[in-house]
Design a protein around this motif. Structure first.
Motif, PDB file in Angstrom:
ATOM      1  N   ALA A 178      -9.118 -13.880  -5.383  1.00  0.00           N
ATOM      2  CA  ALA A 178      -8.896 -15.475  -3.702  1.00  0.00           C
ATOM      3  C   ALA A 178      -9.340 -15.095  -2.803  1.00  0.00           C
ATOM      4  N   ILE A 179     -10.303 -13.727  -2.564  1.00  0.00           N
ATOM      5  CA  ILE A 179     -10.009 -13.913  -1.363  1.00  0.00           C
ATOM      6  C   ILE A 179     -11.609 -14.490  -1.273  1.00  0.00           C
ATOM      7  N   GLU A 180     -12.397 -14.431  -1.854  1.00  0.00           N
ATOM      8  CA  GLU A 180     -13.930 -14.473  -1.980  1.00  0.00           C
ATOM      9  C   GLU A 180     -13.937 -15.544  -2.233  1.00  0.00           C
ATOM     10  N   GLN A 181     -13.349 -16.768  -2.611  1.00  0.00           N
ATOM     11  CA  GLN A 181     -13.677 -17.876  -3.444  1.00  0.00           C
ATOM     12  C   GLN A 181     -12.727 -18.915  -1.899  1.00  0.00           C
ATOM     13  N   SER A 182     -12.308 -17.944  -1.112  1.00  0.00           N
ATOM     14  CA  SER A 182     -10.787 -18.688   0.128  1.00  0.00           C
ATOM     15  C   SER A 182     -12.150 -19.053   0.755  1.00  0.00           C
ATOM     16  N   GLY A 183     -13.230 -18.445   0.783  1.00  0.00           N
ATOM     17  CA  GLY A 183     -14.749 -18.781   2.345  1.00  0.00           C
ATOM     18  C   GLY A 183     -14.331 -17.996   3.195  1.00  0.00           C
ATOM     19  N   CYS A 184     -12.809 -17.076   3.660  1.00  0.00           N
ATOM     20  CA  CYS A 184     -12.763 -16.917   4.964  1.00  0.00           C
ATOM     21  C   CYS A 184     -13.346 -15.523   5.039  1.00  0.00           C
ATOM     22  N   ALA A 185     -13.485 -15.223   6.279  1.00  0.00           N
ATOM     23  CA  ALA A 185     -14.278 -14.172   6.574  1.00  0.00           C
ATOM     24  C   ALA A 185     -13.691 -12.656   6.131  1.00  0.00           C
ATOM     25  N   PHE A 186     -13.898 -12.294   6.186  1.00  0.00           N
ATOM     26  CA  PHE A 186     -12.577 -10.531   5.093  1.00  0.00           C
ATOM     27  C   PHE A 186     -13.900  -9.161   5.528  1.00  0.00           C
ATOM     28  N   ILE A 187     -12.664  -8.302   5.306  1.00  0.00           N
ATOM     29  CA  ILE A 187     -13.342  -7.195   5.161  1.00  0.00           C
ATOM     30  C   ILE A 187     -12.642  -6.483   3.881  1.00  0.00           C
ATOM     31  N   ASN A 188     -12.775  -6.036   2.711  1.00  0.00           N
ATOM     32  CA  ASN A 188     -11.710  -5.617   2.103  1.00  0.00           C
ATOM     33  C   ASN A 188     -12.218  -3.967   1.257  1.00  0.00           C
ATOM     34  N   PHE A 189     -10.842  -2.915   1.792  1.00  0.00           N
ATOM     35  CA  PHE A 189     -11.356  -1.197   0.980  1.00  0.00           C
ATOM     36  C   PHE A 189     -10.574  -1.989   0.123  1.00  0.00           C
ATOM     37  N   ARG A 190     -11.419  -0.487  -0.605  1.00  0.00           N
ATOM     38  CA  ARG A 190     -10.905  -0.644  -2.079  1.00  0.00           C
ATOM     39  C   ARG A 190     -10.610   0.820  -1.841  1.00  0.00           C
ATOM     40  N   THR A 191      -9.476   1.553  -2.185  1.00  0.00           N
ATOM     41  CA  THR A 191      -9.286   2.719  -1.982  1.00  0.00           C
ATOM     42  C   THR A 191      -8.574   3.150  -2.972  1.00  0.00           C
ATOM     43  N   CYS A 192      -8.413   5.152  -2.547  1.00  0.00           N
ATOM     44  CA  CYS A 192      -7.767   5.407  -4.101  1.00  0.00           C
ATOM     45  C   CYS A 192      -6.680   6.903  -3.962  1.00  0.00           C
ATOM     46  N   TRP A 193      -5.877   7.104  -4.155  1.00  0.00           N
ATOM     47  CA  TRP A 193      -5.033   8.393  -4.531  1.00  0.00           C
ATOM     48  C   TRP A 193      -4.447   8.642  -3.057  1.00  0.00           C
ATOM     49  N   VAL A 194      -4.092   6.804  -2.516  1.00  0.00           N
ATOM     50  CA  VAL A 194      -3.437   7.314  -1.656  1.00  0.00           C
ATOM     51  C   VAL A 194      -2.181   8.103  -0.966  1.00  0.00           C
ATOM     52  N   TYR A 195      -2.440   9.178   0.240  1.00  0.00           N
ATOM     53  CA  TYR A 195      -1.576  10.092   0.513  1.00  0.00           C
ATOM     54  C   TYR A 195      -1.193   9.831   2.428  1.00  0.00           C
ATOM     55  N   GLY A 196       0.385  10.192   2.342  1.00  0.00           N
ATOM     56  CA  GLY A 196       0.502  10.309   3.902  1.00  0.00           C
ATOM     57  C   GLY A 196       1.859  10.364   4.069  1.00  0.00           C
ATOM     58  N   SER A 197       2.195  11.001   5.432  1.00  0.00           N
ATOM     59  CA  SER A 197       3.368  11.928   5.883  1.00  0.00           C
ATOM     60  C   SER A 197       4.276  10.690   5.612  1.00  0.00           C
ATOM     61  N   HIS A 198       4.213  10.001   5.399  1.00  0.00           N
ATOM     62  CA  HIS A 198       5.100   8.440   5.976  1.00  0.00           C
ATOM     63  C   HIS A 198       5.210   7.870   4.815  1.00  0.00           C
ATOM     64  N   GLY A 199       6.075   7.623   3.306  1.00  0.00           N
ATOM     65  CA  GLY A 199       6.151   7.100   2.313  1.00  0.00           C
ATOM     66  C   GLY A 199       6.421   8.678   1.570  1.00  0.00           C
ATOM     67  N   HIS A 200       6.355   7.735  -0.115  1.00  0.00           N
ATOM     68  CA  HIS A 200       6.123   8.573  -1.903  1.00  0.00           C
ATOM     69  C   HIS A 200       5.069   8.598  -1.889  1.00  0.00           C
ATOM     70  N   ASN A 201       4.396   9.630  -2.404  1.00  0.00           N
ATOM     71  CA  ASN A 201       2.968  10.299  -2.860  1.00  0.00           C
ATOM     72  C   ASN A 201       3.341  11.487  -3.343  1.00  0.00           C
ATOM     73  N   PHE A 202       2.305  11.600  -4.148  1.00  0.00           N
ATOM     74  CA  PHE A 202       1.757  13.239  -5.801  1.00  0.00           C
ATOM     75  C   PHE A 202       2.187  13.533  -4.730  1.00  0.00           C
ATOM     76  N   ILE A 203       2.137  14.521  -3.342  1.00  0.00           N
ATOM     77  CA  ILE A 203       1.571  15.287  -2.375  1.00  0.00           C
ATOM     78  C   ILE A 203       3.283  15.624  -2.271  1.00  0.00           C
ATOM     79  N   LYS A 204       4.631  14.819  -1.923  1.00  0.00           N
ATOM     80  CA  LYS A 204       5.460  15.060  -2.068  1.00  0.00           C
ATOM     81  C   LYS A 204       6.179  15.150  -3.034  1.00  0.00           C
ATOM     82  N   THR A 205       5.912  14.313  -4.250  1.00  0.00           N
ATOM     83  CA  THR A 205       6.051  14.927  -6.021  1.00  0.00           C
ATOM     84  C   THR A 205       5.734  16.485  -5.987  1.00  0.00           C
ATOM     85  N   MET A 206       4.646  16.452  -6.472  1.00  0.00           N
ATOM     86  CA  MET A 206       4.516  18.046  -6.390  1.00  0.00           C
ATOM     87  C   MET A 206       4.645  19.711  -5.307  1.00  0.00           C
TER      88      MET A 206
END
Ligand code: NDP
Length: 301
Positions: free
Chosen positions: A140-168
């Motif tokens: 939908a972003i591609e088709q809109s024709g807007c200027a965009f930067i889309n970052f595809r990422t993976c396995w996200v963790y942080g000190s804020h929020g729920h994630n694998f590190i905290k579960t482990m």
């Protein structure tokens, strides 16, 4: 530069609130109404339109998403609403108002076959509903024709929020033995790194000519360098946490296959992302995954 940040309380949104500050004025919203009666509820298209009208930003950074991967399998309409239809509305409005849209997506747009890191131009073929809705959002972003930067990422963790590190850490505090998947490979990527890279990319974009800006728009793969399995990742967490003095009772970690741990949503085995385009276009150095995980462990512990 005036930036509207959506999803300010997610793992990535939380770090963006910090990292975007040196770029200019940041107005950060979540799905509730702020003191100016503005809301960043992606499901409420009118509220999003109004927020953009009132704030009149140069850039919208959308860190909000439906991220419950397993729940999405039985909650398709909500996942589609947030990850696809709301993103379509956002992108079309950004096009109309000439606003740059920064968005985040996932390696789950790929089917996880093979062992080669995925490049931006590789064919997408999601294996679960979450990945499917995220890909529809990208299209939908591609088709809109807007200027965009889309970052595809993976396995996200942080000190804020729920994630694998905290579960482990939680599990290892009460169990002597755990089984962790060894045949899914990726790179744990810190929300702080994602936010810092976003800020760096926006700075490069801001300092570029309009012709250069056009060539900077598109999809980018963003992950820490190196690779590991969830099993390797868990062992690193336990070893480092013990070094930091954390009391863990875990004695034994068993490596199991994905087929031994059925989940409602199928997971791709190969989550490796080729980040060369990001490194070259925005002159970015991506640190090894262990550095960011160690940092967050120190923060949590
Ligand atoms: P989180 O789940 O931590 O945060 C998502 C945020 O979106 C939450 O703050 C949530 O708000 C918000 N949100 C959900 N629905 C709405 C809505 N209707 N309106 C406004 N806000 C809403 O996600 P991450 O920070 O981990 O993910 C950031 C991006 O990275 C997403 O695009 C995700 O798809 C992508 N990604 C994440 C990965 C991961 O491992 N987490 C892996 C690959 C990509 P609330 O707290 O109110 O529910």
């Amino acid at each position: 530069m005036k930036i509207l940040l959506l999803g300010k309380n997610g793992q990535v949104g939380w770090e963006l609130k910090r990292a975007l500050q040196p770029l200019g004025q940041v107005i950060a919203l979540d799905r509730t109404q702020n003191e100016d009666s503005l809301s960043g509820d992606l499901a409420n298209f009118e509220a999003i339109t109004q927020a953009i009208h009132v704030i009149d930003p140069d850039v919208v950074v959308n860190a909000a998403a439906y991220t419950a991967v397993d729940k999405a399998e039985t909650d398709q309409s909500n996942a589609d609403l947030i990850n696809h239809l709301a993103v379509k509305h956002l992108a079309e409005f950004c096009k109309k108002q000439n606003i740059l849209l920064v968005h985040y997506s996932t390696d789950y747009v790929f089917n996880g076959e093979g062992i080669e890191p995925w490049s931006e131009d590789d064919q997408t073929k999601p294996v679960n509903l979450y990945g499917h809705t995220k890909r529809l959002g990208e299209q939908a972003i591609e088709q809109s024709g807007c200027a965009f930067i889309n970052f595809r990422t993976c396995w996200v963790y942080g000190s804020h929020g729920h994630n694998f590190i905290k579960t482990m850490l939680k599990l290892a505090a009460s169990r002597e033995e755990l089984s962790v998947i060894h045949d899914q490979i990726g790179a744990p990527t810190g929300a702080a790194l994602i936010a810092d890279v976003t800020a760096q990319a926006l700075r490069v974009y801001q300092l570029s000519s309009s012709q250069q800006q056009n060539s900077l728009c598109g999809h980018y793969h963003l992950a820490a360098s190196g690779q590991c399995s969830w099993f390797d990742y868990a062992n690193f967490i336990f070893d480092h946490a013990k070094q930091l003095g954390q009391m863990l009772v875990i004695q034994k970690v068993n490596a199991i296959g994905t087929s031994d741990y059925p989940t409602p949503a199928k997971r791709p085995l190969n989550s490796r992302l080729n980040t060369q385009k990001l490194q070259t276009q925005f002159k970015i150095h991506l640190p090894h995954w262990t550095l960011g995980v160690a940092q967050v462990l120190e923060e949590i512990i």
